[in-house]
Design a protein around this motif. Structure first.
Motif, PDB file in Angstrom:
ATOM      1  N   GLU A 195       0.945  -1.218  -0.119  1.00  0.00           N
ATOM      2  CA  GLU A 195      -0.097   0.013   0.012  1.00  0.00           C
ATOM      3  C   GLU A 195       1.018   1.042   0.043  1.00  0.00           C
ATOM      4  N   GLN A 196       0.422   2.431  -0.560  1.00  0.00           N
ATOM      5  CA  GLN A 196       1.094   3.521  -0.651  1.00  0.00           C
ATOM      6  C   GLN A 196       0.323   4.601  -0.125  1.00  0.00           C
ATOM      7  N   LEU A 197       0.911   5.650   0.708  1.00  0.00           N
ATOM      8  CA  LEU A 197      -0.148   6.568   1.735  1.00  0.00           C
ATOM      9  C   LEU A 197       0.749   7.882   1.226  1.00  0.00           C
ATOM     10  N   PRO A 198      -0.072   8.772   1.104  1.00  0.00           N
ATOM     11  CA  PRO A 198       0.401  10.068   0.798  1.00  0.00           C
ATOM     12  C   PRO A 198       1.146  10.634   2.148  1.00  0.00           C
ATOM     13  N   VAL A 199       2.136  11.468   1.686  1.00  0.00           N
ATOM     14  CA  VAL A 199       3.040  12.123   2.462  1.00  0.00           C
ATOM     15  C   VAL A 199       2.965  13.774   2.503  1.00  0.00           C
ATOM     16  N   GLY A 200       2.705  14.553   3.661  1.00  0.00           N
ATOM     17  CA  GLY A 200       2.901  15.835   3.726  1.00  0.00           C
ATOM     18  C   GLY A 200       4.087  16.395   3.259  1.00  0.00           C
ATOM     19  N   ARG A 201       4.058  17.474   2.304  1.00  0.00           N
ATOM     20  CA  ARG A 201       5.212  18.281   2.098  1.00  0.00           C
ATOM     21  C   ARG A 201       6.024  18.525   3.460  1.00  0.00           C
ATOM     22  N   SER A 202       5.359  19.040   4.199  1.00  0.00           N
ATOM     23  CA  SER A 202       6.067  19.700   5.461  1.00  0.00           C
ATOM     24  C   SER A 202       6.608  18.472   6.422  1.00  0.00           C
ATOM     25  N   ARG A 203       6.214  17.289   6.039  1.00  0.00           N
ATOM     26  CA  ARG A 203       6.823  16.224   6.822  1.00  0.00           C
ATOM     27  C   ARG A 203       7.917  15.516   6.480  1.00  0.00           C
ATOM     28  N   TYR A 204       8.056  15.815   5.082  1.00  0.00           N
ATOM     29  CA  TYR A 204       8.852  14.659   4.321  1.00  0.00           C
ATOM     30  C   TYR A 204      10.255  14.703   4.990  1.00  0.00           C
ATOM     31  N   LYS A 205      10.891  15.747   5.335  1.00  0.00           N
ATOM     32  CA  LYS A 205      12.368  15.616   5.771  1.00  0.00           C
ATOM     33  C   LYS A 205      12.370  14.933   7.239  1.00  0.00           C
ATOM     34  N   GLU A 206      11.209  15.292   8.116  1.00  0.00           N
ATOM     35  CA  GLU A 206      11.410  14.230   9.503  1.00  0.00           C
ATOM     36  C   GLU A 206      11.132  12.886   9.187  1.00  0.00           C
ATOM     37  N   ILE A 207      10.238  12.336   8.035  1.00  0.00           N
ATOM     38  CA  ILE A 207       9.995  10.981   7.713  1.00  0.00           C
ATOM     39  C   ILE A 207      11.230  10.480   7.179  1.00  0.00           C
ATOM     40  N   ARG A 208      11.839  11.187   6.206  1.00  0.00           N
ATOM     41  CA  ARG A 208      13.194  10.394   5.661  1.00  0.00           C
ATOM     42  C   ARG A 208      13.999  10.329   6.713  1.00  0.00           C
ATOM     43  N   ASN A 209      14.378  11.052   7.664  1.00  0.00           N
ATOM     44  CA  ASN A 209      15.259  11.022   8.770  1.00  0.00           C
ATOM     45  C   ASN A 209      15.059   9.683   9.592  1.00  0.00           C
TER      46      ASN A 209
END
Length: 232
Positions: free
Chosen positions: A215-229
């Motif tokens: 499954e693929q779920l959308p990621v908010g742009r403002s949350r991308y860096k935190e999720i990547r880390n």
């Protein structure tokens, strides 16, 4: 803010009421019940935002409130001398456990956690409770793939492919879920980090998380860096 205090000792109930009024000032409705039965009846008839609960009510077990109302959409703060029950309380999703004797600063700290997830206790939430057909069902948090916001409710998407509806909002669950295991990826989604397999960059500068089940779920742009880390 609608707050209920369930405490059988009048002196302590008055202290809790006074401190609670001092913290929230005029922005609250406050009620006090001195027995388990009165507390249960009040919660069934009146919506509340916060419950301040003693665990020993004239010999009755305050956990009966937790078991009966665990799926209700309010936060619970335990105020009790029975500190050996703290781990059990956190496993059932209480916001904080304030040991007796307590002072104003400790109670204020508990109230402050309503808006500050980083100050939550280290004891992880182990279960999410859902009410179905009049029965409380306890779901292990580790068995959740992700949680989707559904208005004032939340949909629990489980690893076995089933879904359950939780009475708490996504914002309320975010306060309770351990940040080491779960992360808010979008205004409508919280993901179990162990189930997040890939962070995808799509056309148009959009992002998504692919889970282990595909499954693929959308990621908010403002949350991308935190999720990547967190996924590195």
């Amino acid at each position: 803010m609608k707050i209920l205090i369930i405490e059988d000792e009048a002196r302590i109930a008055k202290r809790l009421a006074r401190m609670t009024k001092a913290y929230f000032e005029q922005q609250l409705t406050l009620n006090v019940c001195d027995t388990l039965a009165k507390g249960l009846t009040y919660i069934e008839q009146s919506p509340i935002d916060i419950l301040l609960l003693d665990l020993n009510l004239n010999g009755e077990n305050g956990f009966e409130i937790m078991e009966a109302m665990v799926a209700k959409p309010f936060h619970t703060i335990i105020v009790s001398a029975y500190t050996d029950k703290a781990i059990t309380a956190f496993a059932y999703g209480v916001l904080d456990f304030v040991p007796k004797p307590f002072d104003e600063s400790r109670l204020f700290q508990a109230f402050g956690r309503l808006n500050n997830q980083s100050n939550l206790p280290d004891n992880p939430l182990k279960y999410l409770a859902v009410k179905k057909g009049g029965i409380i069902k306890m779901i292990e948090a580790i068995k959740v793939n992700y949680i989707k916001g559904a208005g004032i409710y939340s949909e629990l998407h489980l690893q076995n492919g089933t879904q359950e509806l939780h009475d708490k909002s996504l914002d309320a669950l975010e306060l309770l879920l351990p940040a080491t295991d779960f992360i808010r990826i979008h205004r409508s989604y919280i993901v179990h980090l162990q189930q997040a397999e890939k962070l995808l960059i799509e056309a148009g500068g959009r992002y998504s998380v692919q889970l282990r089940n595909g499954e693929q779920l959308p990621v908010g742009r403002s949350r991308y860096k935190e999720i990547r880390n967190k996924m590195i």
